[in-house]
Design an enzyme around this catalytic site. Sequence first.
Site, PDB file in Angstrom:
ATOM      1  N   GLY B  14     -20.770   9.130   7.418  1.00 43.65           N
ATOM      2  CA  GLY B  14     -21.209   8.389   6.238  1.00 43.65           C
ATOM      3  C   GLY B  14     -20.097   7.616   5.564  1.00 43.65           C
ATOM      4  O   GLY B  14     -20.075   7.473   4.346  1.00 43.65           O
ATOM      5  N   SER B  38     -23.715  13.883   8.010  1.00 41.96           N
ATOM      6  CA  SER B  38     -22.266  13.910   7.823  1.00 41.96           C
ATOM      7  C   SER B  38     -21.791  15.304   7.463  1.00 41.96           C
ATOM      8  O   SER B  38     -22.466  16.033   6.754  1.00 41.96           O
ATOM      9  CB  SER B  38     -21.870  12.922   6.729  1.00 41.96           C
ATOM     10  OG  SER B  38     -20.504  13.087   6.417  1.00 41.96           O
ATOM     11  N   HIS B  46     -13.424   9.296   4.811  1.00 43.04           N
ATOM     12  CA  HIS B  46     -12.033   8.844   4.747  1.00 43.04           C
ATOM     13  C   HIS B  46     -11.875   7.368   4.373  1.00 43.04           C
ATOM     14  O   HIS B  46     -10.790   6.944   3.973  1.00 43.04           O
ATOM     15  CB  HIS B  46     -11.326   9.149   6.066  1.00 43.04           C
ATOM     16  CG  HIS B  46      -9.860   8.828   6.044  1.00 43.04           C
ATOM     17  ND1 HIS B  46      -8.979   9.400   5.141  1.00 43.04           N
ATOM     18  CD2 HIS B  46      -9.117   7.972   6.775  1.00 43.04           C
ATOM     19  CE1 HIS B  46      -7.764   8.910   5.347  1.00 43.04           C
ATOM     20  NE2 HIS B  46      -7.823   8.036   6.325  1.00 43.04           N
ATOM     21  N   PHE B 118      -0.840  -9.882   3.879  1.00 39.63           N
ATOM     22  CA  PHE B 118      -0.798  -8.627   4.623  1.00 39.63           C
ATOM     23  C   PHE B 118      -0.015  -8.839   5.913  1.00 39.63           C
ATOM     24  O   PHE B 118       0.135  -9.971   6.379  1.00 39.63           O
ATOM     25  CB  PHE B 118      -2.231  -8.143   4.933  1.00 39.63           C
ATOM     26  CG  PHE B 118      -2.533  -6.784   4.344  1.00 39.63           C
ATOM     27  CD1 PHE B 118      -2.692  -6.628   2.985  1.00 39.63           C
ATOM     28  CD2 PHE B 118      -2.643  -5.654   5.159  1.00 39.63           C
ATOM     29  CE1 PHE B 118      -2.958  -5.379   2.434  1.00 39.63           C
ATOM     30  CE2 PHE B 118      -2.905  -4.404   4.621  1.00 39.63           C
ATOM     31  CZ  PHE B 118      -3.056  -4.258   3.256  1.00 39.63           C
ATOM     32  N   GLN B 232      -1.914   3.920  16.078  1.00 34.81           N
ATOM     33  CA  GLN B 232      -1.107   3.176  15.121  1.00 34.81           C
ATOM     34  C   GLN B 232      -0.350   4.093  14.165  1.00 34.81           C
ATOM     35  O   GLN B 232      -0.934   5.017  13.597  1.00 34.81           O
ATOM     36  CB  GLN B 232      -2.005   2.258  14.296  1.00 34.81           C
ATOM     37  CG  GLN B 232      -1.241   1.492  13.227  1.00 34.81           C
ATOM     38  CD  GLN B 232      -2.002   0.281  12.750  1.00 34.81           C
ATOM     39  OE1 GLN B 232      -2.904   0.398  11.930  1.00 34.81           O
ATOM     40  NE2 GLN B 232      -1.652  -0.871  13.281  1.00 34.81           N
ATOM     41  N   HIS B 234       1.572   3.935  10.632  1.00 29.76           N
ATOM     42  CA  HIS B 234       1.759   3.105   9.445  1.00 29.76           C
ATOM     43  C   HIS B 234       3.201   3.296   9.000  1.00 29.76           C
ATOM     44  O   HIS B 234       3.660   4.436   8.903  1.00 29.76           O
ATOM     45  CB  HIS B 234       0.791   3.540   8.342  1.00 29.76           C
ATOM     46  CG  HIS B 234       0.679   2.548   7.229  1.00 29.76           C
ATOM     47  ND1 HIS B 234       1.698   2.298   6.357  1.00 29.76           N
ATOM     48  CD2 HIS B 234      -0.342   1.737   6.868  1.00 29.76           C
ATOM     49  CE1 HIS B 234       1.309   1.361   5.498  1.00 29.76           C
ATOM     50  NE2 HIS B 234       0.081   1.001   5.782  1.00 29.76           N
ATOM     51  N   LEU B 244      -0.521   7.933   2.259  1.00 29.05           N
ATOM     52  CA  LEU B 244      -0.321   6.505   2.504  1.00 29.05           C
ATOM     53  C   LEU B 244       0.161   5.760   1.265  1.00 29.05           C
ATOM     54  O   LEU B 244      -0.381   5.913   0.175  1.00 29.05           O
ATOM     55  CB  LEU B 244      -1.666   5.897   2.956  1.00 29.05           C
ATOM     56  CG  LEU B 244      -1.719   4.379   3.108  1.00 29.05           C
ATOM     57  CD1 LEU B 244      -0.875   3.935   4.297  1.00 29.05           C
ATOM     58  CD2 LEU B 244      -3.153   3.908   3.279  1.00 29.05           C
ATOM     59  N   GLU B 247       0.300  -1.029   2.582  1.00 26.77           N
ATOM     60  CA  GLU B 247       0.978  -2.253   3.003  1.00 26.77           C
ATOM     61  C   GLU B 247       0.904  -3.341   1.928  1.00 26.77           C
ATOM     62  O   GLU B 247       1.735  -4.238   1.871  1.00 26.77           O
ATOM     63  CB  GLU B 247       0.284  -2.737   4.282  1.00 26.77           C
ATOM     64  CG  GLU B 247       0.944  -3.891   4.971  1.00 26.77           C
ATOM     65  CD  GLU B 247       0.406  -4.036   6.395  1.00 26.77           C
ATOM     66  OE1 GLU B 247       0.303  -3.026   7.126  1.00 26.77           O
ATOM     67  OE2 GLU B 247       0.095  -5.167   6.779  1.00 26.77           O
ATOM     68  N   ARG B 278       2.554  -3.625  12.091  1.00 22.97           N
ATOM     69  CA  ARG B 278       2.885  -2.215  11.875  1.00 22.97           C
ATOM     70  C   ARG B 278       3.622  -1.577  13.048  1.00 22.97           C
ATOM     71  O   ARG B 278       4.477  -0.719  12.845  1.00 22.97           O
ATOM     72  CB  ARG B 278       1.605  -1.430  11.582  1.00 22.97           C
ATOM     73  CG  ARG B 278       1.024  -1.804  10.245  1.00 22.97           C
ATOM     74  CD  ARG B 278      -0.323  -1.172  10.021  1.00 22.97           C
ATOM     75  NE  ARG B 278      -0.807  -1.503   8.689  1.00 22.97           N
ATOM     76  CZ  ARG B 278      -2.001  -1.155   8.217  1.00 22.97           C
ATOM     77  NH1 ARG B 278      -2.854  -0.485   8.985  1.00 22.97           N
ATOM     78  NH2 ARG B 278      -2.372  -1.478   6.996  1.00 22.97           N
ATOM     79  N   HIS B 346      -1.742   6.718  11.664  1.00 25.67           N
ATOM     80  CA  HIS B 346      -2.644   6.108  10.691  1.00 25.67           C
ATOM     81  C   HIS B 346      -4.011   5.745  11.260  1.00 25.67           C
ATOM     82  O   HIS B 346      -5.019   5.873  10.581  1.00 25.67           O
ATOM     83  CB  HIS B 346      -1.952   4.857  10.137  1.00 25.67           C
ATOM     84  CG  HIS B 346      -2.693   4.180   9.031  1.00 25.67           C
ATOM     85  ND1 HIS B 346      -3.035   4.827   7.866  1.00 25.67           N
ATOM     86  CD2 HIS B 346      -3.166   2.903   8.899  1.00 25.67           C
ATOM     87  CE1 HIS B 346      -3.674   3.969   7.063  1.00 25.67           C
ATOM     88  NE2 HIS B 346      -3.783   2.808   7.679  1.00 25.67           N
ATOM     89  N   ARG B 381      -3.569  -2.805  15.674  1.00 23.47           N
ATOM     90  CA  ARG B 381      -4.445  -3.416  14.672  1.00 23.47           C
ATOM     91  C   ARG B 381      -3.633  -4.039  13.548  1.00 23.47           C
ATOM     92  O   ARG B 381      -2.631  -3.470  13.112  1.00 23.47           O
ATOM     93  CB  ARG B 381      -5.377  -2.354  14.089  1.00 23.47           C
ATOM     94  CG  ARG B 381      -6.280  -2.862  12.986  1.00 23.47           C
ATOM     95  CD  ARG B 381      -7.234  -1.796  12.516  1.00 23.47           C
ATOM     96  NE  ARG B 381      -6.596  -0.697  11.813  1.00 23.47           N
ATOM     97  CZ  ARG B 381      -6.254  -0.717  10.521  1.00 23.47           C
ATOM     98  NH1 ARG B 381      -6.455  -1.808   9.787  1.00 23.47           N
ATOM     99  NH2 ARG B 381      -5.706   0.341   9.962  1.00 23.47           N
ATOM    100  N   SER B 384      -5.788  -4.407   7.264  1.00 23.94           N
ATOM    101  CA  SER B 384      -6.928  -5.016   6.566  1.00 23.94           C
ATOM    102  C   SER B 384      -8.002  -5.572   7.499  1.00 23.94           C
ATOM    103  O   SER B 384      -9.019  -6.053   7.037  1.00 23.94           O
ATOM    104  CB  SER B 384      -6.506  -6.066   5.516  1.00 23.94           C
ATOM    105  OG  SER B 384      -6.125  -7.281   6.098  1.00 23.94           O
TER     106      SER B 384
END
Lengths: 248, 576
Positions: B14, B38, B46, B118, B232, B234, B244, B247, B278, B346, B381, B384
């Site tokens: 969800g 969920s 998240h 970004f 990835q 971060h 976190l 960025e 990243r 990340h 990736r 954003s």
Amino acid sequence: MQKATETINIRVKRYLPENEPRNFYQKYEVKYFPKMFVLDALNYVRDRLDGTLAYRWSCRMGVCGSCGALVNGIPRLTCATPLSALGKGVTIEPLHNFPIIKDLVVDLGDFMEKLGRIKPWIIRERDRVIEEGEYEQKPAELELYSQFSACINCMLCYAACPVYAGDVDFIGPAASALGYRYNLDSRDEGAEKRLEVLTEGAGIFDCTFVGECSVVCPKSVDPALAIQRLKIDSALTSLKSILKREKS
Amino acid sequence: MTERYSYDVVIVGGGAAGLRAAIAAASHSDKLSVAVISKVYPMRSHTVSAEGGTASVLKEYDSFELHASDTIKGGDYLADQDAVEAFVKEAPSEIIQLEHWGCPWSREPDGKLAVRAFGGMSVKRTVFAADKTGFHMLHTLFQHSLRYPNIIRLDEWFVSSLIMEDGMVKGLVALDLRTRELAFIASRAVIMATGGAGRIFQFTTNAVIKTGDGMAMAYRAGAPLKDMEFIQFHPTALPGSGILITEASRGEGGYLINKDQERFLKRYTPEKMELGPRDILSRALITEIREGRGYEGPFGSYVLLDLRHLGEELIDRKLPFVRELARNYAGIDPVHEPIPVRPAVHYTMGGIHTDVLGRTPVAGLYACGEAACVSINGANRLGSNSLSECLVFGRAAGVDAATFALSKKGQGEIEDSNLLNPVGEYLRIDEEKIYGLLKREGGGERLSDLRSHLQSIMDTNVGIFRDSSGLQEARRQIRELRTGLQRAAIDDKGTVYNTEVIEAFELGFMLDVADAIAYSALIREESRGAHYRTDFPKRDDKNFLFHQLSYYSPGGPVIKHLSVSITKWQPAERKY
């Protein structure tokens, strides 16, 4: 990594529905490290000492709203409460005013129903189509409702609310604040419909303005303010409709 | 008597992708019943932790072409270029759609949507809601979803198995946390929107719920996972907790500083500096630390993220959450002091293999969001793009699953009675797993020990820098942990809200996903994007310009290759 040498004791109120007795307090000795949060202590217990202890958590950064509990009697997010701020004794109990499922896990069913009831979505006579682009909303218009959109549904305000304690039908702080958030949104035309819902039955007029909800909010939302303003808006709306009726 | 559950479309998860899919399916036809299942209440998903923003072409100076080329270059030429082109064209409509639904996007003085810079994006195109973009998107989607009477929610239900017969989805086995009751949930179409698998690593920005459940269930049921080796990191998370620090703090002008008080990125990404991609930045941070130019602290080495020159007014207006997080979790006020940061796991670039409609190769099975791999992110990736991806492909999967379910509606009821195997057979498999756990008396290993062992193996051997022997060692230890899980014992023998049972299922999922990652990483003998092999430090387009599909087998993943769709951007050297 830092070495933990000290230990601390925490006391957790247990509720085990299949156990006899169901209710009891349990003490745990937890290894202490600097910058430890209440949630870290609970995780230590679960991982190392007692896997039966049940509580909710997810983001551990104060934004998912899962981990509310009473810490030394005060509703708080366990992930955002450093142990260093608590002094010697640490007692963790489930949030007040909710049915308990197990240990610190409480039943949110009532709030989830109220959340849907206040119509937390944009209501308009005619919805824009995508091709018409965005509604323009000036920074000042955004600022008007901004704080009331910051609610993380953590339920601390319901646990602190004396009116809700006495009457579970009371619409309550978070649902009212969210209703107010949409009423203030320049894109919305649904304020009257929401005021109807917010005032019927055990609605906002039951609030006695104790203000505890705003005190415990971890996100600086001010539900008490929202409720008082909603009361004024509601009074004005009734006044307007009376005047309208008299004119015609 | 066991209750029976059947829905036209079932969405597992969800978060932003799952809720966007649910709204799309429910509004496609009010004759369809759409269930969102969920393991947490949807607003706890998240997505809530995403901070910086969501990319789309909305400004006159920008173009689809530019967003596509940034994304493809950022992904080190592994993204499917036709998918990227479809994605960038759809993203603006989705941002506007969310605006119409009430999302409190930050604004320009004239009332139009504001955008910020970004990493890896050549112009400002990241729409944001201060630095709580994911929080606001998730709550907007969840609140809007309450409008639809045909969206039914099963909150705090844990899905344990995906059931397929004859290559078709038939439904799910799920467990109600409150009662520990297992139920068969029959469905014409299933959409996996369970997010990534960051929690298989120790040091991660991810919430504890990110255990790769949907990926593992789809994989076990026969759908392939794609490009799993690409994890990835971060560059900027708080040491210790992994929380976190967005960025956007660099998008708004923050600097990364080493122990010599130097903006060291001039040696790695001289043109873009702090706004490089990243993968390159994370390697740069670790390189600085390894070469002795990091700071030492109680939670290991770090560098500094300096925002002081941005000033209190800008920080409070555009980065209030960064200030709150730094104060609460690092005891640092970024208005007055720089923030200690280091790279953390990340995002899972890989995932369940889908096309641009969210379809997997299995009829009736869909995936979207981080759980899926379309692939638009390739080997790395861009920040954003993921929130936009949740919206674009969440909607696509919702619409296509609804269409699929409607086409089946004419062919009779959703019946579990027309299964080849009786429902009881499917329930029994998971029931036996649960009873095995409950019956086992002490002496077995603790779940938490097994889990932290897995996380530490992954951090050590499958991290930012990898090599053959480390990856083989990781696989060997993952195999041992599987045996350990068979022997694991739990304390909680109760039925009500037994979270240890859930954790045991999760750990099983994590192990399958971890092995797919380690094996895919082992056989990709090149370095591309986030996958860096110290024994093969160069990108090798001649031998490795393909996707790796992992198919489940009891002995470990079986890999097949899939060519990358190249439309107009030929692979070139990445310079920033």
